[in-house]
Design a protein around this motif. Structure first.
Motif, PDB file in Angstrom:
ATOM      1  N   ALA A 190     -78.284   3.446  -7.097  1.00  0.00           N
ATOM      2  CA  ALA A 190     -77.324   3.025  -6.225  1.00  0.00           C
ATOM      3  C   ALA A 190     -77.698   2.945  -4.703  1.00  0.00           C
ATOM      4  N   VAL A 191     -78.627   3.887  -4.375  1.00  0.00           N
ATOM      5  CA  VAL A 191     -79.382   3.569  -2.960  1.00  0.00           C
ATOM      6  C   VAL A 191     -80.102   2.479  -3.114  1.00  0.00           C
ATOM      7  N   ALA A 192     -80.842   1.838  -4.035  1.00  0.00           N
ATOM      8  CA  ALA A 192     -81.520   0.781  -3.882  1.00  0.00           C
ATOM      9  C   ALA A 192     -80.640  -0.532  -3.596  1.00  0.00           C
ATOM     10  N   MET A 193     -79.448  -0.383  -3.909  1.00  0.00           N
ATOM     11  CA  MET A 193     -78.555  -1.505  -3.603  1.00  0.00           C
ATOM     12  C   MET A 193     -77.944  -1.557  -1.869  1.00  0.00           C
ATOM     13  N   TRP A 194     -78.319  -0.439  -1.215  1.00  0.00           N
ATOM     14  CA  TRP A 194     -77.859  -0.433   0.257  1.00  0.00           C
ATOM     15  C   TRP A 194     -79.024  -0.755   1.135  1.00  0.00           C
ATOM     16  N   PRO A 195     -79.118  -2.244   1.625  1.00  0.00           N
ATOM     17  CA  PRO A 195     -80.292  -2.751   2.121  1.00  0.00           C
ATOM     18  C   PRO A 195     -80.786  -1.687   3.312  1.00  0.00           C
ATOM     19  N   GLY A 196     -82.029  -1.469   3.446  1.00  0.00           N
ATOM     20  CA  GLY A 196     -82.986  -0.834   4.180  1.00  0.00           C
ATOM     21  C   GLY A 196     -82.672   0.818   3.931  1.00  0.00           C
ATOM     22  N   ALA A 197     -81.942   1.149   2.990  1.00  0.00           N
ATOM     23  CA  ALA A 197     -81.825   2.599   2.869  1.00  0.00           C
ATOM     24  C   ALA A 197     -82.995   3.395   2.095  1.00  0.00           C
ATOM     25  N   ARG A 198     -82.990   4.497   2.419  1.00  0.00           N
ATOM     26  CA  ARG A 198     -84.048   5.385   1.544  1.00  0.00           C
ATOM     27  C   ARG A 198     -83.590   6.560   1.379  1.00  0.00           C
ATOM     28  N   LEU A 199     -83.424   7.176   0.224  1.00  0.00           N
ATOM     29  CA  LEU A 199     -82.902   8.540  -0.098  1.00  0.00           C
ATOM     30  C   LEU A 199     -83.957   9.702   0.456  1.00  0.00           C
ATOM     31  N   VAL A 200     -83.430  10.619   1.276  1.00  0.00           N
ATOM     32  CA  VAL A 200     -84.251  11.618   1.815  1.00  0.00           C
ATOM     33  C   VAL A 200     -84.124  12.820   0.891  1.00  0.00           C
ATOM     34  N   ASP A 201     -82.616  13.281   0.533  1.00  0.00           N
ATOM     35  CA  ASP A 201     -82.305  14.340   0.053  1.00  0.00           C
ATOM     36  C   ASP A 201     -80.892  14.351  -0.341  1.00  0.00           C
ATOM     37  N   TYR A 202     -80.353  15.086  -1.179  1.00  0.00           N
ATOM     38  CA  TYR A 202     -78.891  15.073  -1.596  1.00  0.00           C
ATOM     39  C   TYR A 202     -78.698  16.382  -2.559  1.00  0.00           C
ATOM     40  N   VAL A 203     -77.397  16.841  -2.363  1.00  0.00           N
ATOM     41  CA  VAL A 203     -76.783  17.782  -3.422  1.00  0.00           C
ATOM     42  C   VAL A 203     -75.372  17.294  -3.719  1.00  0.00           C
ATOM     43  N   CYS A 204     -74.707  17.897  -4.985  1.00  0.00           N
ATOM     44  CA  CYS A 204     -73.493  17.496  -5.659  1.00  0.00           C
ATOM     45  C   CYS A 204     -72.496  18.696  -5.586  1.00  0.00           C
ATOM     46  N   ALA A 205     -71.385  18.752  -5.822  1.00  0.00           N
ATOM     47  CA  ALA A 205     -70.477  19.638  -6.257  1.00  0.00           C
ATOM     48  C   ALA A 205     -69.329  19.189  -6.827  1.00  0.00           C
TER      49      ALA A 205
END
Length: 552
Positions: free
Chosen positions: A436-451
């Motif tokens: 999904a992040v690859a579909m956001w131009p210019g974005a790079r995933l740094v970190d994440y959590v879920c709940a």
């Protein structure tokens, strides 16, 4: 033989001399230790280590040739210590029910504190206990594959635990580390990583970077990115930054070990100005290896380091552990995928089939009966007080060494998203999020959590149960509603059961939140105890912490 025995005697004599009052191992004398003394102690310890490693490798090979017998002997010791009358695996499994899954989420255990010095090292030659055997085997493997990795003061270790110093995997070689032990006992994790990094930067001839978890190394090199100017100033002045919050006594003792180094400070400034790709090898040209634990939930940090700061360096994860017990050792650091030999003398292991079609009443198989290519949930009985405990770890048997399985961790069962029984495991959710992040131009995933929304209680609203996802991005400051919905679309494409519930309306759409830069590092700093990053939050305190850092 004569020379080896002489080396042992000399090592013991030197160790005893260092322990006497006023000797080199006490107070201020330790700070004035001469280089030749350090080298001599290190050389003698290596000689003793070589002999101990030979014994331990032979013990392990013998145990791996008859795994069933080795496990029965271990169980006999464990049950005998508990006062059992009829030890034996058949009786044990019949009389002792399976315990509930552990709630630790697959935390990597720290090695128990052990006495330093040749006595402990010699004792390790006569026992197959994991706290003694594991580090000896690891250091032997490291020296064989990376010949200069055990140079004195040639390793920088990054680690911290509130109120105590984490014992290092290389306890037989305390002369291996470039930073004093006190650097890991300062009041905060952020301060500890800063101090450890500063001492590492003083040693241009480092051979290895070591961390208890890959997230600790990631955050330490993040300190370099954010604070290299302060670090350079501290190197040049031989003093710790006044902005660093330290007890005055600790600051004074650490500064006594520093000395001004203007040339190294200038080199640090020049290399940081060139950018971050390959910075580790540019700052330490003789680096050979990165030694870290890299559990499944921290894959993101390992990938980021390999792509940037640690470009070109091999990564070696020496141990596999679960629920406070050391279970396996990686004897093949040159392999790209970490595989751990489950040592039959370290813990009594059982396995529940966990692959496709593994349904029905739980019946365990023993270490000697697992099959190559199959996935199993680990059931553990160990000296740590565990008795047939389902620890929530799923392993895959890759191959065998003699009769002993070599395994790789697959997933942590506690880190599965499931609001309607759909079961989205952490490693597959991570791949979907990356897509999904690859579909956001210019974005790079740094970190994440879920709940899961149920953790929020009434504050989650009156809508259907859903996932709350918090991400830190680089290159993008805000997300449109269409971009946010891309993650839900990707989840529906990758998980048909999730899609079915979404179409029925029994699961609501994902709610995606963007958090401030550095929020996840602050979350790890505030945790207070080392452990793999929890991708699925199960407690309200960390959830509220990360909610307070939401910016969009």
């Amino acid at each position: 033989m004569l020379l080896a025995g002489l080396a042992v005697v000399l090592a013991l004599l030197l160790w005893a001399w260092r322990r006497r009052p006023g000797g080199a191992g006490s107070g201020g004398a330790r700070r004035r230790r001469r280089p030749w003394e350090l080298v001599l102690r290190h050389w003698l310890a290596l000689r003793v280590l070589g002999r101990a490693a030979g014994w331990q490798r032979r013990h392990l090979e013998q145990a791996a040739q008859d795994v069933r017998r080795s496990q029965e002997r271990l169980l006999l010791r464990l049950l005998g210590g508990a006062g059992a009358v009829e030890p034996g695996s058949a009786v044990f499994r019949a009389r002792c029910p399976l315990a509930e899954r552990g709630s630790n989420g697959g935390k990597t255990p720290a090695l128990p504190a052990l006495p330093m010095g040749p006595w402990a090292l010699l004792r390790s030659s006569c026992t197959a206990d994991s706290p003694l055997q594991g580090p000896v085997l690891y250091l032997d493997v490291l020296s064989r594959v990376f010949p200069e990795a055990l140079s004195p003061r040639g390793t920088a270790r990054f680690s911290w635990a509130r109120g105590c110093s984490l014992p290092a995997a290389a306890w037989p070689l305390p002369t291996l580390y470039c930073a004093p032990e006190e650097a890991g006992t300062v009041p905060s994790r952020a301060a500890a990583l800063y101090v450890q990094l500063l001492f590492a930067l003083r040693e241009r001839a480092l051979r290895a970077l070591e961390a208890g978890l890959v997230s600790e190394l990631y955050d330490a090199l993040g300190v370099l990115r954010a604070g290299w100017e302060d670090l350079a100033q501290d190197l040049a002045s031989g003093r710790l930054s006044p902005r660093l919050e330290l007890p005055e006594g600790t600051r004074r003792r650490l500064e006594q070990l520093l000395a001004p180094d203007a040339a190294r400070a200038a080199e640090l400034r020049a290399e940081c100005a060139r950018g971050w790709d390959g910075i580790a090898r540019r700052l330490w040209p003789q680096l050979q290896v990165v030694v870290v634990a890299e559990p499944s939930g921290e894959q993101l940090y390992g990938e980021a380091l390999r792509e940037s700061e640690c470009q070109g360096l091999p990564f070696y994860c020496p141990f596999y552990g679960a629920a406070g017990a050391l279970l396996g050792v990686n004897l093949w650091p040159e392999q790209p995928d970490s595989r751990y030999l489950l040592c039959p003398g370290w813990a009594f292991c059982e396995f529940l089939p966990a692959g496709p079609g593994a349904e029905g009443p739980p019946e365990t198989v023993l270490l000697a009966d697992v099959q190559e290519g199959q996935e199993y949930e680990l059931v553990l009985t160990a000296q740590a007080g565990l008795s047939r405990c389902r620890v929530g770890e799923v392993l895959k048997v890759a191959e065998f060494h003699n009769q002993c399985p070599m395994v790789g961790p697959v997933r942590r069962l506690s880190q599965t998203l499931s609001v309607r029984g759909e079961g989205v495991p952490e490693e597959r959710f991570y791949q979907t999020l990356r897509r999904a992040v690859a579909m956001w131009p210019g974005a790079r995933l740094v970190d994440y959590v879920c709940a899961e929304s149920s953790l929020l209680g009434a504050s989650s609203g009156v809508c259907a149960p859903h996932y709350q996802v918090f991400v830190e991005l680089r290159g993008l400051r805000d997300l449109s509603e269409a971009q946010r919905y891309k993650l839900d679309q990707c989840l529906q494409e990758d998980f048909p059961v999730y899609k079915t519930f979404r179409l029925k309306g029994s699961i609501g759409p994902v709610r995606l939140h963007l958090v401030a830069a550095g929020a996840f590092r602050e979350l790890r700093d505030a945790a207070g105890s080392p452990g793999p990053m929890a991708r699925v939050l199960r407690e309200k305190r960390p959830l509220h912490f990360i909610q307070s850092r939401v910016v969009s």
